[in-house]
Write a protein that holds these residues in place. Structure first.
Motif, PDB file in Angstrom:
ATOM      1  N   LYS A 104      -0.438  -5.434   1.273  1.00 36.85           N
ATOM      2  CA  LYS A 104      -0.410  -6.344   0.123  1.00 36.85           C
ATOM      3  C   LYS A 104      -1.702  -6.275  -0.685  1.00 36.85           C
ATOM      4  O   LYS A 104      -1.677  -6.240  -1.918  1.00 36.85           O
ATOM      5  CB  LYS A 104      -0.166  -7.774   0.615  1.00 36.85           C
ATOM      6  CG  LYS A 104       0.012  -8.787  -0.495  1.00 36.85           C
ATOM      7  CD  LYS A 104       0.334 -10.156   0.083  1.00 36.85           C
ATOM      8  CE  LYS A 104       0.535 -11.177  -1.018  1.00 36.85           C
ATOM      9  NZ  LYS A 104       0.840 -12.525  -0.464  1.00 36.85           N
ATOM     10  N   THR A 105      -2.850  -6.225  -0.002  1.00 35.23           N
ATOM     11  CA  THR A 105      -4.138  -6.224  -0.698  1.00 35.23           C
ATOM     12  C   THR A 105      -4.756  -4.838  -0.816  1.00 35.23           C
ATOM     13  O   THR A 105      -5.676  -4.640  -1.607  1.00 35.23           O
ATOM     14  CB  THR A 105      -5.134  -7.146   0.039  1.00 35.23           C
ATOM     15  OG1 THR A 105      -5.395  -6.611   1.349  1.00 35.23           O
ATOM     16  CG2 THR A 105      -4.560  -8.549   0.176  1.00 35.23           C
TER      17      THR A 105
ATOM     18  N   LEU B 144       8.112  11.132  -1.884  1.00 35.74           N
ATOM     19  CA  LEU B 144       7.291  11.071  -3.098  1.00 35.74           C
ATOM     20  C   LEU B 144       6.100  12.009  -2.929  1.00 35.74           C
ATOM     21  O   LEU B 144       5.457  12.021  -1.872  1.00 35.74           O
ATOM     22  CB  LEU B 144       6.781   9.642  -3.333  1.00 35.74           C
ATOM     23  CG  LEU B 144       7.849   8.551  -3.456  1.00 35.74           C
ATOM     24  CD1 LEU B 144       7.218   7.186  -3.345  1.00 35.74           C
ATOM     25  CD2 LEU B 144       8.576   8.683  -4.779  1.00 35.74           C
ATOM     26  N   ILE B 145       5.807  12.806  -3.948  1.00 35.04           N
ATOM     27  CA  ILE B 145       4.673  13.729  -3.919  1.00 35.04           C
ATOM     28  C   ILE B 145       3.537  13.139  -4.741  1.00 35.04           C
ATOM     29  O   ILE B 145       3.751  12.693  -5.872  1.00 35.04           O
ATOM     30  CB  ILE B 145       5.071  15.112  -4.462  1.00 35.04           C
ATOM     31  CG1 ILE B 145       6.152  15.742  -3.567  1.00 35.04           C
ATOM     32  CG2 ILE B 145       3.863  16.032  -4.541  1.00 35.04           C
ATOM     33  CD1 ILE B 145       6.613  17.100  -4.036  1.00 35.04           C
ATOM     34  N   LEU B 146       2.330  13.133  -4.170  1.00 33.24           N
ATOM     35  CA  LEU B 146       1.169  12.592  -4.858  1.00 33.24           C
ATOM     36  C   LEU B 146      -0.080  13.228  -4.277  1.00 33.24           C
ATOM     37  O   LEU B 146      -0.029  13.938  -3.253  1.00 33.24           O
ATOM     38  CB  LEU B 146       1.098  11.071  -4.713  1.00 33.24           C
ATOM     39  CG  LEU B 146       0.814  10.550  -3.287  1.00 33.24           C
ATOM     40  CD1 LEU B 146      -0.036   9.290  -3.355  1.00 33.24           C
ATOM     41  CD2 LEU B 146       2.112  10.251  -2.554  1.00 33.24           C
ATOM     42  N   ASP B 147      -1.205  12.999  -4.937  1.00 35.66           N
ATOM     43  CA  ASP B 147      -2.512  13.400  -4.414  1.00 35.66           C
ATOM     44  C   ASP B 147      -3.155  12.179  -3.767  1.00 35.66           C
ATOM     45  O   ASP B 147      -3.517  11.226  -4.467  1.00 35.66           O
ATOM     46  CB  ASP B 147      -3.403  13.942  -5.535  1.00 35.66           C
ATOM     47  CG  ASP B 147      -2.952  15.306  -6.007  1.00 35.66           C
ATOM     48  OD1 ASP B 147      -2.345  16.035  -5.205  1.00 35.66           O
ATOM     49  OD2 ASP B 147      -3.188  15.647  -7.185  1.00 35.66           O
ATOM     50  N   TRP B 148      -3.277  12.199  -2.447  1.00 35.30           N
ATOM     51  CA  TRP B 148      -3.923  11.108  -1.724  1.00 35.30           C
ATOM     52  C   TRP B 148      -5.369  11.527  -1.518  1.00 35.30           C
ATOM     53  O   TRP B 148      -5.663  12.344  -0.662  1.00 35.30           O
ATOM     54  CB  TRP B 148      -3.224  10.860  -0.403  1.00 35.30           C
ATOM     55  CG  TRP B 148      -3.570   9.532   0.204  1.00 35.30           C
ATOM     56  CD1 TRP B 148      -4.336   8.554  -0.348  1.00 35.30           C
ATOM     57  CD2 TRP B 148      -3.139   9.028   1.474  1.00 35.30           C
ATOM     58  NE1 TRP B 148      -4.421   7.478   0.488  1.00 35.30           N
ATOM     59  CE2 TRP B 148      -3.699   7.734   1.609  1.00 35.30           C
ATOM     60  CE3 TRP B 148      -2.354   9.531   2.493  1.00 35.30           C
ATOM     61  CZ2 TRP B 148      -3.484   6.958   2.743  1.00 35.30           C
ATOM     62  CZ3 TRP B 148      -2.139   8.756   3.618  1.00 35.30           C
ATOM     63  CH2 TRP B 148      -2.692   7.483   3.741  1.00 35.30           C
ATOM     64  N   GLY B 149      -6.267  10.949  -2.309  1.00 35.57           N
ATOM     65  CA  GLY B 149      -7.615  11.479  -2.376  1.00 35.57           C
ATOM     66  C   GLY B 149      -7.550  12.788  -3.135  1.00 35.57           C
ATOM     67  O   GLY B 149      -7.113  12.837  -4.277  1.00 35.57           O
TER      68      GLY B 149
ATOM     69  N   LYS C   5       1.330   0.706  -2.607  1.00 40.94           N
ATOM     70  CA  LYS C   5      -0.108   0.486  -2.762  1.00 40.94           C
ATOM     71  C   LYS C   5      -0.861   1.820  -2.772  1.00 40.94           C
ATOM     72  O   LYS C   5      -1.820   1.995  -3.531  1.00 40.94           O
ATOM     73  CB  LYS C   5      -0.613  -0.398  -1.623  1.00 40.94           C
ATOM     74  CG  LYS C   5      -2.076  -0.803  -1.744  1.00 40.94           C
ATOM     75  CD  LYS C   5      -2.344  -1.582  -3.026  1.00 40.94           C
ATOM     76  CE  LYS C   5      -1.712  -2.946  -2.995  1.00 40.94           C
ATOM     77  NZ  LYS C   5      -2.129  -3.779  -4.162  1.00 40.94           N
ATOM     78  N   ILE C   6      -0.427   2.783  -1.972  1.00 44.79           N
ATOM     79  CA  ILE C   6      -1.045   4.106  -1.982  1.00 44.79           C
ATOM     80  C   ILE C   6      -0.809   4.787  -3.327  1.00 44.79           C
ATOM     81  O   ILE C   6      -1.704   5.428  -3.891  1.00 44.79           O
ATOM     82  CB  ILE C   6      -0.490   4.963  -0.829  1.00 44.79           C
ATOM     83  CG1 ILE C   6      -0.917   4.375   0.521  1.00 44.79           C
ATOM     84  CG2 ILE C   6      -0.970   6.411  -0.935  1.00 44.79           C
ATOM     85  CD1 ILE C   6      -0.285   5.057   1.719  1.00 44.79           C
ATOM     86  N   LEU C   7       0.414   4.644  -3.861  1.00 45.62           N
ATOM     87  CA  LEU C   7       0.737   5.232  -5.163  1.00 45.62           C
ATOM     88  C   LEU C   7      -0.002   4.550  -6.308  1.00 45.62           C
ATOM     89  O   LEU C   7      -0.287   5.180  -7.333  1.00 45.62           O
ATOM     90  CB  LEU C   7       2.243   5.134  -5.425  1.00 45.62           C
ATOM     91  CG  LEU C   7       3.154   6.089  -4.662  1.00 45.62           C
ATOM     92  CD1 LEU C   7       4.600   5.668  -4.832  1.00 45.62           C
ATOM     93  CD2 LEU C   7       2.968   7.504  -5.168  1.00 45.62           C
ATOM     94  N   GLY C   8      -0.277   3.263  -6.136  1.00 42.55           N
ATOM     95  CA  GLY C   8      -0.887   2.517  -7.224  1.00 42.55           C
ATOM     96  C   GLY C   8       0.108   1.989  -8.232  1.00 42.55           C
ATOM     97  O   GLY C   8      -0.265   1.569  -9.330  1.00 42.55           O
TER      98      GLY C   8
END
Length: 483
Positions: A353-354, A238-243, A216-219
């Motif tokens: 989940k949501t 996993l590497i991502l930009d959170w905000g 859910k954070i990754l989308g």
């Protein structure tokens, strides 16, 4: 990184062994039983002078339904679409199977570049299977032994021309820039960058929703999820930009009580998750709202605190909780009672989940990281120490008064303080806890682990152990005249 290489094939043909060989570390779990790998694991590979991203995938199964094997297959097919090159591995000793033929047809349609590799090809027993590999219509097979490192030079000769083509394309697409990167000041808190992102590990019991939360954070559905407990085995990063903050998220295997962990593979999975906790900066302990703060949850949170990591407690499946206000009051009361060593740590309710509550979780993680990096000036610490001693002086065990002389912060990540005092070995733990709790309250450091060290300072006579000097000749002469 010039290109992405996905290693695909049937279960137990040696994909994870080759992955570990290429990245130079034992990142992926390896075992004799088939189906060990379930998620996609990425790593930075080195082969000669080639640098590329390699993806370890789950074994291709013929299932296409919503079963666990079917979901694993869809995830592997997604990796094939993501990758620039696919390395299709077969077992040279087993020969070409009907399943290999089916997947060879799929790869011809989905991937532009497919390299066929016949693994376990050491010795003459693999010669027949190597000849059969030509029937797949994917060109000449590379003879490999991932276990012993044989055939990597042949793989290099296949990858080098493709690497040059992708490097030229990347150079044409790269934007021009004149931005210079300055080194961070060591005295200031470390700011996460793309090269060194903020490391966050999500831990908890099986089926708490860790993989669903990260998806859910990754989308996107990057990690394998489902109603079955214990799906995740490897600690996937996993590497991502959170905000606007670069982060590296670690999804870990569910941790059960040690007495229940009998299977060798589960032991490897748990140890992989514990290693992720040691490398993380912030640990998110994910609880199930239906059965929160079980004994194993408390052990996991205590482990993160003992490792000196910033801790955030997240309660998942909040969307199905009927009495939210009463439940939240009960959770806070249980948290303060059962985890006093994490007093003041963030307690966040989320729904993986949501997606409800993810903004609060992000704010709590960033706040915990900022507190974990906090540095307090020495002058402010010593003024504070004087007030604390005046309000509550230390005890005098066996009639020996303990004098607290001065205090300084020795380190951060987590905050560590040193108090110079007399008789440090006689300082009771209760007074140390009094000082630690005061640091939390007065310097706004809730929840983060605080290390407090008592060290002795010279309270003895500095001339006690000094040897007496021999009298000089002049002194002897004068003493003789007096006599």
């Amino acid at each position: 990184m010039t290109f992405t290489l996905a290693i695909v094939g049937r279960p137990n043909v040696g994909k994870s062994t080759l992955f570990n060989r290429l990245v130079g570390r034992r990142l992926a779990l390896v075992d004799d039983q088939p189906g060990v790998t379930r998620d996609l694991r990425e790593g930075e590979a080195r082969l000669g002078d080639l640098r590329f991203t390699v993806i370890d995938t789950a074994g291709l199964e013929e299932a296409t339904d919503d079963s666990l094997q079917g979901r694993m297959r869809r995830l592997t097919e997604r990796a094939v679409e993501m990758a620039d090159i696919c390395l299709f591995m077969i077992d040279a000793r087993a020969g070409v199977t009907p399943t290999d033929e089916v997947f060879a047809d799929i790869l011809r349609k989905k991937s532009a570049h497919v390299i066929l590799a016949a693994n376990k090809a050491e010795g003459s027993a693999a010669d027949a299977g190597l000849i059969e590999a030509y029937s797949l219509g994917l060109g000449e097979p590379v003879r490999l032994s991932a276990e012993h490192g044989e055939g990597l030079n042949e793989l290099y000769s296949m990858l080098a021309p493709l690497s040059d083509a992708y490097a030229e394309r990347a150079a044409q697409d790269a934007p021009e820039t004149d931005v210079t990167v300055e080194d961070d000041d060591e005295d200031t808190p470390r700011m996460p960058t793309r090269e060194r992102p903020l490391q966050i590990a999500v831990v908890g019991r099986p089926n708490a929703g860790k993989s669903t939360l990260i998806n859910k954070i990754l989308g996107e559905d990057r990690l394998l999820t489902g109603p079955e407990a214990g799906i995740t085995r490897d600690a996937i990063s996993l590497i991502l930009d959170w905000g606007d903050v670069p982060v590296r998220l670690f999804d870990t295997a569910g941790m059960r009580k040690r007495a229940k962990v009998q299977d060798k593979l589960e032991k490897l999975s748990v140890s992989d998750g514990l290693r992720a906790v040691k490398f993380a900066e912030v640990v998110v302990v994910l609880l199930d709202a239906e059965i929160p703060f079980e004994q194993q949850d408390l052990r996991i949170a205590d482990l993160a605190e003992r490792e000196g990591r910033a801790v955030v407690v997240a309660v998942n499946k909040w969307d199905v909780e009927p009495e939210k206000q009463q439940k939240l009051r009960d959770l806070k009361e249980a948290f303060n009672r059962l985890l006093p060593q994490l007093r003041g740590a963030p307690l966040v309710t989320v729904s993986a989940k949501t997606g409800r509550g993810l903004d609060r979780l992000q704010a709590a993680v960033m706040k915990a990281h900022e507190v974990w990096n906090r540095r307090v000036p020495t002058a402010a610490l010593n003024r504070w120490l004087g007030d604390m001693v005046e309000a509550h002086p230390p005890p005098a065990p066996q009639g020996k008064r303990i004098k607290l002389r001065y205090m300084t912060q020795a380190k951060t990540r987590p905050p560590g303080f040193v108090v110079m005092c007399s008789h440090p070995d006689k300082m009771p733990d209760s007074y140390s806890r009094y000082l630690v709790n005061g640091l939390r309250d007065d310097f706004d450091m809730p929840g983060t682990p605080i290390r407090l060290y008592m060290r002795g300072q010279g309270d003895r006579n500095p001339y006690k152990d000094r040897k007496k000097k021999a009298p000089s000749k002049l002194r002897k002469h004068l003493e003789g005249r007096r006599e």
